[in-house]
Scaffold this motif. Sequence first.
Motif, mmCIF file in Angstrom:
data_model
loop_
_atom_site.group_PDB
_atom_site.id
_atom_site.type_symbol
_atom_site.label_atom_id
_atom_site.label_comp_id
_atom_site.label_asym_id
_atom_site.label_seq_id
_atom_site.Cartn_x
_atom_site.Cartn_y
_atom_site.Cartn_z
ATOM 1 N N PRO A 59 0.834 -1.202 0.000
ATOM 2 C CA PRO A 59 0.000 0.000 0.000
ATOM 3 C C PRO A 59 0.868 1.252 0.000
ATOM 4 O O PRO A 59 1.952 1.266 0.578
ATOM 5 C CB PRO A 59 -0.805 -0.126 1.292
ATOM 6 C CG PRO A 59 0.043 -0.958 2.191
ATOM 7 C CD PRO A 59 0.805 -1.896 1.289
ATOM 8 N N ALA A 60 0.390 2.292 -0.646
ATOM 9 C CA ALA A 60 1.138 3.547 -0.726
ATOM 10 C C ALA A 60 1.031 4.316 0.587
ATOM 11 O O ALA A 60 -0.045 4.390 1.194
ATOM 12 C CB ALA A 60 0.599 4.407 -1.867
ATOM 13 N N THR A 61 2.141 4.885 1.012
ATOM 14 C CA THR A 61 2.144 5.758 2.178
ATOM 15 C C THR A 61 1.154 6.901 1.929
ATOM 16 O O THR A 61 1.132 7.478 0.852
ATOM 17 C CB THR A 61 3.556 6.308 2.427
ATOM 18 O OG1 THR A 61 4.415 5.204 2.700
ATOM 19 C CG2 THR A 61 3.579 7.280 3.592
ATOM 20 N N GLY A 62 0.307 7.166 2.912
ATOM 21 C CA GLY A 62 -0.698 8.216 2.787
ATOM 22 C C GLY A 62 -2.046 7.727 2.289
ATOM 23 O O GLY A 62 -3.023 8.459 2.337
ATOM 24 N N SER A 63 -2.100 6.471 1.825
ATOM 25 C CA SER A 63 -3.380 5.927 1.343
ATOM 26 C C SER A 63 -4.187 5.361 2.504
ATOM 27 O O SER A 63 -3.653 5.103 3.587
ATOM 28 C CB SER A 63 -3.139 4.845 0.290
ATOM 29 O OG SER A 63 -2.489 3.724 0.868
ATOM 30 N N LYS A 64 -5.478 5.192 2.275
ATOM 31 C CA LYS A 64 -6.343 4.555 3.262
ATOM 32 C C LYS A 64 -6.694 3.168 2.750
ATOM 33 O O LYS A 64 -7.016 2.990 1.571
ATOM 34 C CB LYS A 64 -7.606 5.377 3.497
ATOM 35 C CG LYS A 64 -7.318 6.661 4.249
ATOM 36 C CD LYS A 64 -8.582 7.384 4.637
ATOM 37 C CE LYS A 64 -8.217 8.628 5.434
ATOM 38 N NZ LYS A 64 -9.395 9.411 5.793
ATOM 39 N N ILE A 65 -6.596 2.191 3.651
ATOM 40 C CA ILE A 65 -6.877 0.808 3.290
ATOM 41 C C ILE A 65 -7.828 0.190 4.299
ATOM 42 O O ILE A 65 -8.008 0.708 5.402
ATOM 43 C CB ILE A 65 -5.583 -0.037 3.231
ATOM 44 C CG1 ILE A 65 -4.888 -0.090 4.612
ATOM 45 C CG2 ILE A 65 -4.639 0.473 2.147
ATOM 46 C CD1 ILE A 65 -3.748 -1.088 4.724
ATOM 47 N N SER A 114 -11.123 1.623 7.784
ATOM 48 C CA SER A 114 -10.225 2.669 7.286
ATOM 49 C C SER A 114 -8.995 2.807 8.172
ATOM 50 O O SER A 114 -9.107 3.196 9.332
ATOM 51 C CB SER A 114 -10.958 4.006 7.223
ATOM 52 O OG SER A 114 -10.110 4.998 6.690
ATOM 53 N N LEU A 121 -5.085 4.523 7.879
ATOM 54 C CA LEU A 121 -4.172 5.356 7.104
ATOM 55 C C LEU A 121 -2.790 4.716 7.118
ATOM 56 O O LEU A 121 -2.250 4.419 8.192
ATOM 57 C CB LEU A 121 -4.095 6.764 7.703
ATOM 58 C CG LEU A 121 -3.120 7.708 7.012
ATOM 59 C CD1 LEU A 121 -3.630 8.093 5.623
ATOM 60 C CD2 LEU A 121 -2.891 8.952 7.855
ATOM 61 N N TYR A 176 -1.104 -8.073 0.845
ATOM 62 C CA TYR A 176 -1.840 -6.884 0.444
ATOM 63 C C TYR A 176 -2.357 -7.123 -0.964
ATOM 64 O O TYR A 176 -1.588 -7.381 -1.890
ATOM 65 C CB TYR A 176 -0.938 -5.642 0.479
ATOM 66 C CG TYR A 176 -1.656 -4.391 0.032
ATOM 67 C CD1 TYR A 176 -2.627 -3.810 0.836
ATOM 68 C CD2 TYR A 176 -1.391 -3.812 -1.198
ATOM 69 C CE1 TYR A 176 -3.305 -2.673 0.432
ATOM 70 C CE2 TYR A 176 -2.065 -2.668 -1.621
ATOM 71 C CZ TYR A 176 -3.029 -2.117 -0.794
ATOM 72 O OH TYR A 176 -3.709 -0.992 -1.194
ATOM 73 N N GLU A 181 -6.609 -3.545 -2.488
ATOM 74 C CA GLU A 181 -6.722 -2.399 -1.597
ATOM 75 C C GLU A 181 -6.994 -2.767 -0.139
ATOM 76 O O GLU A 181 -7.512 -1.958 0.623
ATOM 77 C CB GLU A 181 -7.812 -1.437 -2.090
ATOM 78 C CG GLU A 181 -7.777 -1.206 -3.585
ATOM 79 C CD GLU A 181 -7.254 0.148 -3.960
ATOM 80 O OE1 GLU A 181 -7.594 1.108 -3.289
ATOM 81 O OE2 GLU A 181 -6.497 0.226 -4.939
ATOM 82 N N TYR A 211 -1.344 14.002 8.970
ATOM 83 C CA TYR A 211 -2.221 13.626 7.855
ATOM 84 C C TYR A 211 -3.686 13.958 8.121
ATOM 85 O O TYR A 211 -4.471 14.068 7.192
ATOM 86 C CB TYR A 211 -2.160 12.116 7.589
ATOM 87 C CG TYR A 211 -0.953 11.657 6.838
ATOM 88 C CD1 TYR A 211 -0.952 11.656 5.439
ATOM 89 C CD2 TYR A 211 0.184 11.199 7.505
ATOM 90 C CE1 TYR A 211 0.142 11.210 4.729
ATOM 91 C CE2 TYR A 211 1.278 10.749 6.802
ATOM 92 C CZ TYR A 211 1.262 10.759 5.406
ATOM 93 O OH TYR A 211 2.339 10.308 4.712
#
Length: 177
Positions: free
Chosen positions: A4-10, A27, A29, A94, A97, A174
Motif C-alpha cells: 500500500p502507498a504511504t498516505g493511502s487509506k486501506i 479505514s 491510514l 496486500y 486495496e 495527515y
Amino acid sequence: MDAPATGSKIEIHSYKHNGKLHRIWESTLVLKGTESVVIGANDKTQVIEGNGRTWITREPAITYFHSKYWFNIIGMLRDDGIYYYCNISSPFIYEEEALKYIDYDLDVKIYPDMTYVLLDEDEYEEHKRQMNYPMVLDRILHRNVDYLLKWLLQRKGPFSPGFVDQWYERYLTYRED
C-alpha cells in the motif's frame, strides 16, 4: 507482492484458517507501506464483525504488520499509557486495496508497564481441533509467540520507547480537521 502507498487509506481484513471472514477495519491510514512492513493508524474506525455486527474503535491506534512474522501488533493510545494488543496471525498480504491475514486466536495483551497476558488459549485449542491445524502450523504459531515476547522483553520494533508516539505524531500531520 504489492504494497500500500504511504498516505493511502486501506481496509484491514482478518480471516480464520477455514477462509471465513472474521473482521474488517474499514479505514486505516498507511504511514509506511513496503512489501515487508506496513505501519498504519486509525481512530474511531468502524469495525465489521464476520456476523455483521459493527462497532467503533475507542482510541487512536498504531498498527504494525510484517510479511515475515506470524503476528501483528496494535498500540492503543489511552489516557493512562500505551496498551498493546498482539494477534498471533499469518504474515500479511496486500491485495485489492486491503491488508489481509489469518487470525489464529492466540493474543497477547500488554499493559503500559509492559506486563502481559496470553489470551484465548482455549479458543485456539478448540479451533485447532475444528479446523485441523497441521502440527507444523502449531509449532510456527507457538514459536512466534516466543518471538513476540522476545521483542517485548528487548523493547524491539513497536515496543521500543517512543515508537507508537512517533508514528502517532506522523498520523496527526495527515489528519483532516
